[in-house]
Scaffold this motif. Structure first.
Motif, mmCIF file in Angstrom:
data_model
loop_
_atom_site.group_PDB
_atom_site.id
_atom_site.type_symbol
_atom_site.label_atom_id
_atom_site.label_comp_id
_atom_site.label_asym_id
_atom_site.label_seq_id
_atom_site.Cartn_x
_atom_site.Cartn_y
_atom_site.Cartn_z
ATOM 1 N N LYS A 136 38.923 42.829 29.850
ATOM 2 C CA LYS A 136 39.906 42.028 29.141
ATOM 3 C C LYS A 136 40.050 40.664 29.816
ATOM 4 C CE LYS A 136 42.633 45.893 27.348
ATOM 5 N NZ LYS A 136 43.981 46.515 27.288
ATOM 6 N N TYR A 137 40.341 39.688 28.999
ATOM 7 C CA TYR A 137 40.497 38.326 29.507
ATOM 8 C C TYR A 137 41.972 38.048 29.796
ATOM 9 C CZ TYR A 137 40.225 33.233 29.753
ATOM 10 O OH TYR A 137 40.313 31.926 30.150
ATOM 11 N N CYS A 138 42.242 37.443 30.940
ATOM 12 C CA CYS A 138 43.605 37.071 31.308
ATOM 13 C C CYS A 138 43.784 35.586 31.044
ATOM 14 C CB CYS A 138 43.874 37.391 32.774
ATOM 15 S SG CYS A 138 45.519 36.885 33.337
ATOM 16 N N TYR A 139 44.733 35.239 30.202
ATOM 17 C CA TYR A 139 44.958 33.839 29.847
ATOM 18 C C TYR A 139 45.515 33.034 31.012
ATOM 19 C CZ TYR A 139 44.257 35.134 24.970
ATOM 20 O OH TYR A 139 43.717 35.567 23.794
ATOM 21 N N THR A 140 46.298 33.690 31.874
ATOM 22 C CA THR A 140 46.912 32.983 32.992
ATOM 23 C C THR A 140 45.912 32.718 34.112
ATOM 24 O OG1 THR A 140 49.038 34.028 32.490
ATOM 25 C CG2 THR A 140 48.790 33.038 34.676
ATOM 26 N N CYS A 141 45.197 33.770 34.520
ATOM 27 C CA CYS A 141 44.232 33.636 35.620
ATOM 28 C C CYS A 141 42.886 33.107 35.160
ATOM 29 C CB CYS A 141 44.054 34.981 36.324
ATOM 30 S SG CYS A 141 45.580 35.635 37.045
ATOM 31 N N ARG A 142 42.653 33.127 33.844
ATOM 32 C CA ARG A 142 41.431 32.599 33.239
ATOM 33 C C ARG A 142 40.192 33.312 33.778
ATOM 34 N NH1 ARG A 142 41.863 26.150 33.663
ATOM 35 N NH2 ARG A 142 40.215 26.252 32.084
ATOM 36 N N ILE A 143 40.289 34.641 33.848
ATOM 37 C CA ILE A 143 39.176 35.469 34.295
ATOM 38 C C ILE A 143 39.079 36.696 33.409
ATOM 39 C CG2 ILE A 143 39.329 34.763 36.718
ATOM 40 C CD1 ILE A 143 40.805 37.449 37.229
ATOM 41 N N PHE A 144 37.902 37.299 33.397
ATOM 42 C CA PHE A 144 37.750 38.632 32.845
ATOM 43 C C PHE A 144 38.059 39.615 33.976
ATOM 44 C CE2 PHE A 144 35.120 36.290 29.794
ATOM 45 C CZ PHE A 144 35.595 36.818 28.604
ATOM 46 N N ARG A 145 39.211 40.222 33.910
ATOM 47 C CA ARG A 145 39.609 41.085 35.017
ATOM 48 C C ARG A 145 38.866 42.412 34.961
ATOM 49 N NH1 ARG A 145 44.990 40.576 32.438
ATOM 50 N NH2 ARG A 145 45.241 42.237 30.907
ATOM 51 N N PRO A 146 38.565 42.990 36.112
ATOM 52 C CA PRO A 146 37.816 44.246 36.172
ATOM 53 C C PRO A 146 38.606 45.408 35.599
ATOM 54 C CG PRO A 146 38.595 43.612 38.348
ATOM 55 C CD PRO A 146 38.868 42.460 37.446
ATOM 56 N N PRO A 147 37.948 46.525 35.325
ATOM 57 C CA PRO A 147 38.655 47.697 34.800
ATOM 58 C C PRO A 147 39.773 48.143 35.741
ATOM 59 C CG PRO A 147 36.276 48.000 34.642
ATOM 60 C CD PRO A 147 36.495 46.763 35.457
ATOM 61 N N ARG A 148 40.857 48.631 35.155
ATOM 62 C CA ARG A 148 42.026 49.159 35.850
ATOM 63 C C ARG A 148 42.869 48.075 36.513
ATOM 64 N NH1 ARG A 148 40.830 54.825 38.710
ATOM 65 N NH2 ARG A 148 42.853 55.202 37.749
ATOM 66 N N ALA A 149 42.452 46.822 36.369
ATOM 67 C CA ALA A 149 43.271 45.716 36.856
ATOM 68 C C ALA A 149 44.243 45.300 35.764
ATOM 69 C CB ALA A 149 42.398 44.538 37.263
ATOM 70 N N SER A 150 45.354 44.710 36.181
ATOM 71 C CA SER A 150 46.354 44.259 35.219
ATOM 72 C C SER A 150 47.097 43.062 35.806
ATOM 73 C CB SER A 150 47.331 45.388 34.892
ATOM 74 O OG SER A 150 48.232 44.998 33.868
ATOM 75 N N HIS A 151 47.735 42.306 34.924
ATOM 76 C CA HIS A 151 48.467 41.116 35.357
ATOM 77 C C HIS A 151 49.932 41.464 35.547
ATOM 78 C CE1 HIS A 151 48.771 36.704 35.796
ATOM 79 N NE2 HIS A 151 50.002 36.881 35.336
ATOM 80 N N CYS A 152 50.457 41.171 36.733
ATOM 81 C CA CYS A 152 51.869 41.403 37.027
ATOM 82 C C CYS A 152 52.666 40.171 36.589
ATOM 83 C CB CYS A 152 52.075 41.685 38.515
ATOM 84 S SG CYS A 152 53.814 41.858 38.985
ATOM 85 N N SER A 153 53.571 40.365 35.674
ATOM 86 C CA SER A 153 54.360 39.240 35.165
ATOM 87 C C SER A 153 55.368 38.739 36.185
ATOM 88 C CB SER A 153 55.093 39.668 33.886
ATOM 89 O OG SER A 153 55.953 40.774 34.140
#
Length: 271
Positions: A136-153
């Motif tokens: 999945k792509y993270c709009y904030t970090c501008r990366i395709f994050r690896p599996p099981r990773a998530s963005h902490c708000s």
């Protein structure tokens, strides 16, 4: 000559750094101080008022065991709170531009919008050991994050193997500090049970050994009752949390994955 800045000095997340960037915590750490205060306050009462009596009337080993457990609990807590949970660096400059060029965003030249609209969720698939994995792509970090990773708000970071953000430890819990978080909650549960048992034993020794009523024993040592009450009401939540994370470890899941799958199941059931 321009001053060189270290990476942590230009860090775009919402974290606070100490010891020249070697230690880091979340920005909001008020609840973490409450955790430390509760542990230190309760332990201080126990060592000051219960341990001298139990050392003489029961065993001198009791304060030694309690001291070792106290040190282990606090060390696990501070290691969980002050270390990098597994933050994935953001894409900056040319790297971010290169990643953006890989993403195909559907555009419609015939449709004119009065305001910018956020594009649909972006993802790409890669093959690892013959298995197709969706990133999945993270709009904030501008990366395709690896599996099981998530963005902490709260911390505004992508965290590898993100479990959850825990205000009680003042940090995210992820790949790098999860083992310390687990050892903290398990050791804290055992520590609470140990102190509670010793406090009850203290009151029972006063009652039986000095032939007094329980009320008189409490009057002789009111701090013992305070320690017992704090431990009694604290141990249930900590013990349940320790059991929950033990089940998660056995099923190889994170809290984020478990909660997400639960809500996905609820939504599919409603449909």
């Amino acid at each position: 000559m321009a001053k060189k800045h270290r990476k942590w000095e230009k860090f775009p997340g919402r974290n606070k750094f100490y010891c020249n960037g070697r230690l880091m915590t979340a920005k909001q750490t008020g609840v973490f101080y409450i955790t430390v205060l509760l542990i230190v306050f309760t332990s201080g009462l126990f060592f000051a008022f219960d341990c001298p009596y139990l050392t003489v009337h029961l065993s001198p080993v009791i304060p030694v065991i309690a001291g070792a457990m106290f040190i282990f609990v606090l060390s696990s807590l501070f290691r969980t709170s002050c270390m990098d949970p597994g933050i994935i660096p953001r894409a900056m400059g040319d790297e971010a531009a290169f990643i953006e060029r890989q993403i195909e965003v559907p555009n419609s030249s015939n449709c004119q919008l009065s305001a910018p609209v956020r594009p649909p969720p972006r993802a790409k698939e890669i093959v690892v050991c013959g298995q197709v994995i969706k990133l999945k792509y993270c709009y904030t970090c501008r990366i395709f994050r690896p599996p099981r990773a998530s963005h902490c708000s709260i911390c505004d970071n992508c965290v590898d193997r993100f479990d959850h953000h825990c205000p009680w430890v003042g940090n995210c819990v992820g790949k790098r500090n999860y083992r310390f978080f687990y050892s903290f909650i398990v050791s804290l549960a055992v520590y609470c049970i140990y102190i509670f048992s010793c406090s009850v034993a203290h009151l029972m020794l006063i009652t039986i050994g000095e032939s007094k009523d329980l009320i008189d024993a409490i009057r002789d040592s009111p701090t013992t009752l305070t320690v017992a009450v704090i431990c009694f009401f604290s141990v249930w939540s900590v013990l349940c949390l320790a059991c929950y994370h033990t089940c998660l470890i056995m099923s190889s899941q994170t809290t984020n994955e478990d909660v997400s799958s639960y809500f996905s199941h609820i939504l599919s059931f409603k449909r």
